[in-house]
Design an enzyme around this catalytic site. Structure first.
Site, PDB file in Angstrom:
ATOM      1  CB  ALA A  80      38.327 -22.227 -73.737  1.00 23.50           C
ATOM      2  CG  LEU A 178      34.552 -13.345 -64.205  1.00 28.25           C
ATOM      3  CD1 LEU A 178      34.260 -12.192 -63.251  1.00 28.25           C
ATOM      4  CD2 LEU A 178      33.344 -13.604 -65.049  1.00 28.25           C
ATOM      5  CE1 TYR A 180      43.047  -9.053 -59.193  1.00 27.93           C
ATOM      6  CE2 TYR A 180      45.070  -9.948 -60.140  1.00 27.93           C
ATOM      7  CZ  TYR A 180      44.391  -9.377 -59.072  1.00 27.93           C
ATOM      8  OH  TYR A 180      45.045  -9.124 -57.902  1.00 27.93           O
ATOM      9  CE1 TYR A 190      45.908 -13.423 -62.156  1.00 25.77           C
ATOM     10  CE2 TYR A 190      46.640 -12.154 -64.059  1.00 25.77           C
ATOM     11  CZ  TYR A 190      45.694 -12.940 -63.434  1.00 25.77           C
ATOM     12  OH  TYR A 190      44.534 -13.237 -64.092  1.00 25.77           O
TER      13      TYR A 190
HETATM   14  N1  NAD Z   1      39.669 -15.619 -58.435  1.00 26.80           N
HETATM   15  C1  NAD Z   1      40.140 -14.401 -58.643  1.00 26.80           C
HETATM   16  O1  NAD Z   1      40.847 -13.834 -57.798  1.00 26.80           O
HETATM   17  C2  NAD Z   1      39.788 -13.684 -59.914  1.00 26.80           C
HETATM   18  C3  NAD Z   1      39.893 -12.276 -59.958  1.00 26.80           C
HETATM   19  C4  NAD Z   1      39.564 -11.624 -61.145  1.00 26.80           C
HETATM   20  C5  NAD Z   1      39.150 -12.367 -62.254  1.00 26.80           C
HETATM   21  N2  NAD Z   1      39.062 -13.728 -62.163  1.00 26.80           N
HETATM   22  C6  NAD Z   1      38.631 -14.469 -63.344  1.00 26.80           C
HETATM   23  O2  NAD Z   1      37.415 -15.130 -63.084  1.00 26.80           O
HETATM   24  C7  NAD Z   1      37.287 -16.193 -64.039  1.00 26.80           C
HETATM   25  C8  NAD Z   1      36.864 -17.449 -63.285  1.00 26.80           C
HETATM   26  O3  NAD Z   1      37.923 -17.870 -62.454  1.00 26.80           O
HETATM   27  P1  NAD Z   1      37.763 -18.247 -60.915  1.00 26.80           P
HETATM   28  O4  NAD Z   1      38.867 -17.559 -60.190  1.00 26.80           O
HETATM   29  O5  NAD Z   1      36.376 -18.016 -60.479  1.00 26.80           O
HETATM   30  O6  NAD Z   1      38.158 -19.789 -60.850  1.00 26.80           O
HETATM   31  P2  NAD Z   1      37.422 -21.138 -61.263  1.00 26.80           P
HETATM   32  O7  NAD Z   1      38.397 -22.213 -60.938  1.00 26.80           O
HETATM   33  O8  NAD Z   1      36.063 -21.224 -60.651  1.00 26.80           O
HETATM   34  O9  NAD Z   1      37.186 -20.977 -62.840  1.00 26.80           O
HETATM   35  C9  NAD Z   1      38.162 -21.195 -63.814  1.00 26.80           C
HETATM   36  C10 NAD Z   1      37.630 -22.278 -64.716  1.00 26.80           C
HETATM   37  O10 NAD Z   1      38.385 -22.319 -65.914  1.00 26.80           O
HETATM   38  C11 NAD Z   1      38.335 -23.656 -66.338  1.00 26.80           C
HETATM   39  N3  NAD Z   1      39.323 -23.868 -67.394  1.00 26.80           N
HETATM   40  C12 NAD Z   1      40.678 -23.875 -67.305  1.00 26.80           C
HETATM   41  N4  NAD Z   1      41.211 -24.130 -68.511  1.00 26.80           N
HETATM   42  C13 NAD Z   1      40.184 -24.311 -69.374  1.00 26.80           C
HETATM   43  C14 NAD Z   1      40.093 -24.627 -70.752  1.00 26.80           C
HETATM   44  N5  NAD Z   1      41.191 -24.834 -71.501  1.00 26.80           N
HETATM   45  N6  NAD Z   1      38.860 -24.745 -71.305  1.00 26.80           N
HETATM   46  C15 NAD Z   1      37.741 -24.561 -70.565  1.00 26.80           C
HETATM   47  N7  NAD Z   1      37.770 -24.270 -69.258  1.00 26.80           N
HETATM   48  C16 NAD Z   1      38.982 -24.139 -68.675  1.00 26.80           C
HETATM   49  C17 NAD Z   1      38.572 -24.434 -65.057  1.00 26.80           C
HETATM   50  O11 NAD Z   1      38.197 -25.799 -65.179  1.00 26.80           O
HETATM   51  C18 NAD Z   1      37.685 -23.674 -64.101  1.00 26.80           C
HETATM   52  O12 NAD Z   1      36.378 -24.234 -64.081  1.00 26.80           O
HETATM   53  C19 NAD Z   1      38.632 -16.300 -64.746  1.00 26.80           C
HETATM   54  O13 NAD Z   1      38.591 -15.604 -65.966  1.00 26.80           O
HETATM   55  C20 NAD Z   1      39.563 -15.577 -63.780  1.00 26.80           C
HETATM   56  O14 NAD Z   1      40.726 -15.075 -64.398  1.00 26.80           O
HETATM   57  C21 NAD Z   1      39.353 -14.395 -61.019  1.00 26.80           C
END
Ligand code: NAD
Length: 297
Positions: A80, A178, A180, A190
């Site tokens: 991305a 998604l 936060y 963070y």
């Molecule tokens: N886990 C939490 O506590 C939380 C809370 C609120 C929001 N979120 C958001 O949820 C979304 C998913 O995250 P998650 O926590 O489920 O973790 P996750 O590890 O399942 O997902 C993050 C993904 O981003 C990918 N990624 C990283 N850099 C990238 C790039 N340059 N190009 C393409 N893909 C890339 C990773 O390979 C991974 O698959 C994110 O936007 C995260 O900020 C997470």
């Protein structure tokens, strides 16, 4: 009976590389509702992800309510950080994780999608990815490069994806990302500009809802999810404490489950959400309304 029915809908979820994160849970929920799901995976994680799938290591997580296994129509390589392949530096393009996968840019992904499925072929686009190389550093100690990298991958990428995928959406399309709560409240730990990236993502959600709504007829929303110990979140270093703190102090004193977020995503993407766009929807057991800690009972 009123049900979430996504039969005949085609979805693309960017940011799935294992079965522990929100993207995977959303894939499962959309498929359970009848959608056909493809994923886009960061090249450095792609081989491991495919191996896990092929070796059956994710079969338990892939088990659907009807007993079948969740399958992905396509698994695309996707970074991305780059709008076009030419934007990626030479040393990255020739890196062993990247050189064999073809065009992994936003444009490359959109072109592959159009080649595979044709015009007007997308109903649901989910942006479930984030990355901030300086995430463990306080904002004050974040480098300019680290800050811009967080904004690039975690926020600008949504704009780039909506711009490139807008034309292939069918009427009634839905974009979801998604976010936060660190966008609006201080969450010590963070860091690295990730809080700034989430603030941008939420603001962009509103503007994109207007612009892409008028231009492409799509809805754009973001889910502000509670903390989950996913692979990405584990990089923050304090995720277990965040989960525990929210579970202890929320109106509903229990950890947020990936399925809570995923079912909301399925609803928002469905015709039942047809009137909702530009919104930040909280799925955090109500933590965001609290003004004071409760502590353990
Ligand atoms: N886990 C939490 O506590 C939380 C809370 C609120 C929001 N979120 C958001 O949820 C979304 C998913 O995250 P998650 O926590 O489920 O973790 P996750 O590890 O399942 O997902 C993050 C993904 O981003 C990918 N990624 C990283 N850099 C990238 C790039 N340059 N190009 C393409 N893909 C890339 C990773 O390979 C991974 O698959 C994110 O936007 C995260 O900020 C997470």
């Amino acid at each position: 009976m009123l049900t979430i029915d996504l039969t005949g809908k085609r979805a693309l979820i960017a940011g799935v590389a294992d079965d522990a994160g929100y993207g995977f849970a959303i894939a499962k929920a959309l498929a359970s509702a009848g959608a056909t799901v493809s994923v886009a995976t960061w090249p450095p994680a792609l081989t491991i992800f495919k191996n896990l799938l092929e070796r059956g290591k994710m079969d338990a997580a892939r088990r659907m309510p009807d007993g079948s296994l969740l399958t992905f129509e396509r698994i695309y390589p996707f970074d991305a950080a780059f709008d076009t392949l030419e934007d990626a530096p030479e040393d990255l393009r020739t890196n062993k994780r990247y050189k064999e996968v073809g065009d992994f840019s936003v444009a490359g992904l959109a072109n592959r999608w159009a080649a595979d499925f044709g015009d007007r072929s997308l109903d649901i686009l989910v942006h479930s990815l984030a990355n901030g190389p300086d995430v463990t550093k306080p904002l004050l100690d974040t480098s300019r490069a680290g800050y811009l990298a967080a904004l690039n991958v975690s926020a600008y990428s949504l704009i780039a994806m909506v711009a490139r995928f807008g034309p292939v959406f069918r009427p009634g399309g839905s974009v979801l990302s998604l976010t936060y709560m660190a966008s609006e409240r201080v969450i010590p730990g963070y860091g690295g500009g990730m809080s700034s990236a989430k603030a941008a993502l939420e603001s962009d959600t509103r503007v994109l809802a207007f612009e892409a709504g008028r231009r492409f007829g799509v809805r754009v929303n973001t889910i502000s999810a509670g903390p989950l110990a996913s692979r990405a979140a584990s990089a923050i270093g304090i995720i277990e404490r965040m989960v525990d703190h929210c579970a202890t102090n929320s109106p509903l004193p229990e950890p947020v489950q990936p399925a809570d977020v995923a079912y909301t995503a399925a609803f928002l993407a469905s015709p039942l959400g047809a009137g909702i766009t530009g919104s930040t929807v909280y799925v955090d057991k109500g933590y965001h309304v609290m003004g004071m800690d409760v502590g353990k009972a």
